[in-house]
Design an enzyme around this catalytic site. Structure first.
Site, PDB file in Angstrom:
ATOM      1  N   LYS A  50      12.428 -10.192  -9.619  1.00 35.59           N
ATOM      2  CA  LYS A  50      11.236 -11.016  -9.419  1.00 35.59           C
ATOM      3  C   LYS A  50      10.026 -10.356 -10.080  1.00 35.59           C
ATOM      4  O   LYS A  50      10.078  -9.201 -10.515  1.00 35.59           O
ATOM      5  CB  LYS A  50      10.973 -11.194  -7.918  1.00 35.59           C
ATOM      6  N   TYR A 280     -19.812   4.680 -15.436  1.00 35.88           N
ATOM      7  CA  TYR A 280     -20.729   3.989 -14.546  1.00 35.88           C
ATOM      8  C   TYR A 280     -21.019   4.794 -13.277  1.00 35.88           C
ATOM      9  O   TYR A 280     -20.112   5.334 -12.644  1.00 35.88           O
ATOM     10  CB  TYR A 280     -20.142   2.642 -14.124  1.00 35.88           C
TER      11      TYR A 280
END
Length: 399
Positions: A50, A280
């Protein structure tokens, strides 16, 4: 091979590692099963593919699993199951998560085993059988304590009664009964004993209604390795098939090999003076002058921002720490004064055999699990499949 420039960054999947892992798991399960010693049928192996083969590629992972002896493949959705059929897979496939509006008739016509949680779903599958002209193979999922998908114990009698009736009427075949552990990665967790006991009670109740399914299964990767009593007729191996540890700190060394490597090339290197803020928010400041490298990957490519200032990569023959916040498209690593150049290779994570970080290392840095690391990575990355010959087959690049 082509003369094209190497990609900015890529996911490299070694299908030989998947084959190797599936074979190792199959031997481990067989060796630890008393039925094998008594000459009874061996426990079957389902490889779960999956989520695009846990990020490794659905079709390629499925082919590798089949080549290694997987009798079953497991997927979540009907769409995933139909992709397998479109790719030419004709073996047994179990789908376990359907919703209103799914094309059950297509799944039944494609000879896919579909899971039912309720009488409503059973009736819908029986109707899909009439529409497709085929007799649906249905597996019943029991909720034994995960409190997620599956029929709760209060509804088992009604589910088994309806299943037995539909089977007598030749409208469905009940091919399996199964459940799923909540805490198999914690072997001492009391939920494991409670769930196995509940599952056995459910099987006994199903038997009293005359149900005799082909397969009964409970064990996922961790339970398949650590809990022989839970193997029943079939084990479902997902994360372990791709070489990652399903129960870190508890799993014996089976020789599993991670199949995925995420790698790229430095986009830039530069010198920084002491006291410089990086990325940042300036969450990291250089203590002294150093060199840094820019890796052109970020959280838009599935690199977890939570691993900022905690994870490491492999560059220039050693591990290099991530410095500052991971950004959408890029992050910075500390080269500690070494003179690497733009274009030099960087391994974000891989098998760990050369010293590089693994997906488990990144999971720990991001306070998550390796499942999330490998299934979320992607974005703009190219995915390339290779065959290293790890399991004795000829080494070649997959096209």
């Amino acid at each position: 091979m082509t003369d094209l420039a190497p990609p900015r960054a890529e996911i490299v999947v070694d299908v030989a590692a998947i084959r190797h892992n599936v074979r190792v798991l199959g031997k481990w399960v067989a060796a630890g099963t008393s039925a094998a010693a008594l000459g009874e049928p061996a426990v079957a192996m389902m490889v779960v593919v999956k989520a695009d083969g846990y990020g490794h590629g659905l079709e390629q992972s499925a082919r590798a699993a089949r080549a290694a002896g997987a009798a079953w493949l497991g997927v979540a959705t009907v769409e995933e199951a139909l992709r397998l059929r479109a790719a030419g897979d004709r073996g047994r496939v179990l789908c376990w998560l359907t919703t209103l509006g799914d094309d059950l008739s297509a799944a039944v016509a494609a000879d896919i085993d579909v899971t039912a949680y309720s009488v409503v779903e059973l009736d819908a599958l029986a109707a899909a059988g009439i529409a497709s002209g085929e007799r649906p193979r249905v597996q019943l999922k029991l909720d034994t304590g995960l409190s997620r998908g599956g029929a709760s114990p209060a509804h088992w009698r009604a589910l088994f009664d309806a299943a037995a009736r539909l089977e007598r009427e030749a409208r469905v075949v009940i091919s399996g009964i199964w459940s799923h552990f909540a805490a198999s990665d914690e072997p001492a967790h009391p939920a494991n004993d409670a769930q196995e006991k509940s599952f056995r009670e459910g099987l006994a109740l199903a038997d009293s209604f005359g149900l005799d399914p082909e397969v009964r299964h409970l064990a996922n990767s961790a339970a398949a390795i650590l809990r022989p009593s839970a193997r029943f007729d079939l084990v479902r191996c997902g994360i372990a098939s791709y070489g990652l540890d399903p129960a870190p700190g508890h799993t014996p060394d089976l020789g599993l090999v991670p199949a995925m490597t995420v790698q790229g090339r430095l986009a830039l290197t530069k010198h920084l003076d002491g006291g410089a803020g990086v990325s940042y928010g300036h969450t990291w400041l250089t203590g002294e002058a150093t060199t840094v490298g820019l890796v052109p990957l970020g959280y838009a490519d599935g690199i977890p921002r939570r691993a900022s200032n905690r994870a490491e990569v492999w560059a220039g023959g050693r591990r290099r720490p991530v410095r500052g916040r991971i950004c959408m498209d890029q992050f910075v690593i500390d080269l500690c004064g070494d003179e690497l150049r733009p274009g030099d290779p960087v391994v974000v994570f891989g098998p760990g055999t050369a010293g590089e970080p693994t997906a488990q290392d990144w999971a720990e840095a991001a306070d998550t699990i390796s499942y999330e690391i490998i299934t979320q990575v992607g974005g703009r990355l190219v995915r390339r499949h290779v065959d290293s010959g790890l399991d004795g087959n000829e080494s070649k690049e997959q096209r």
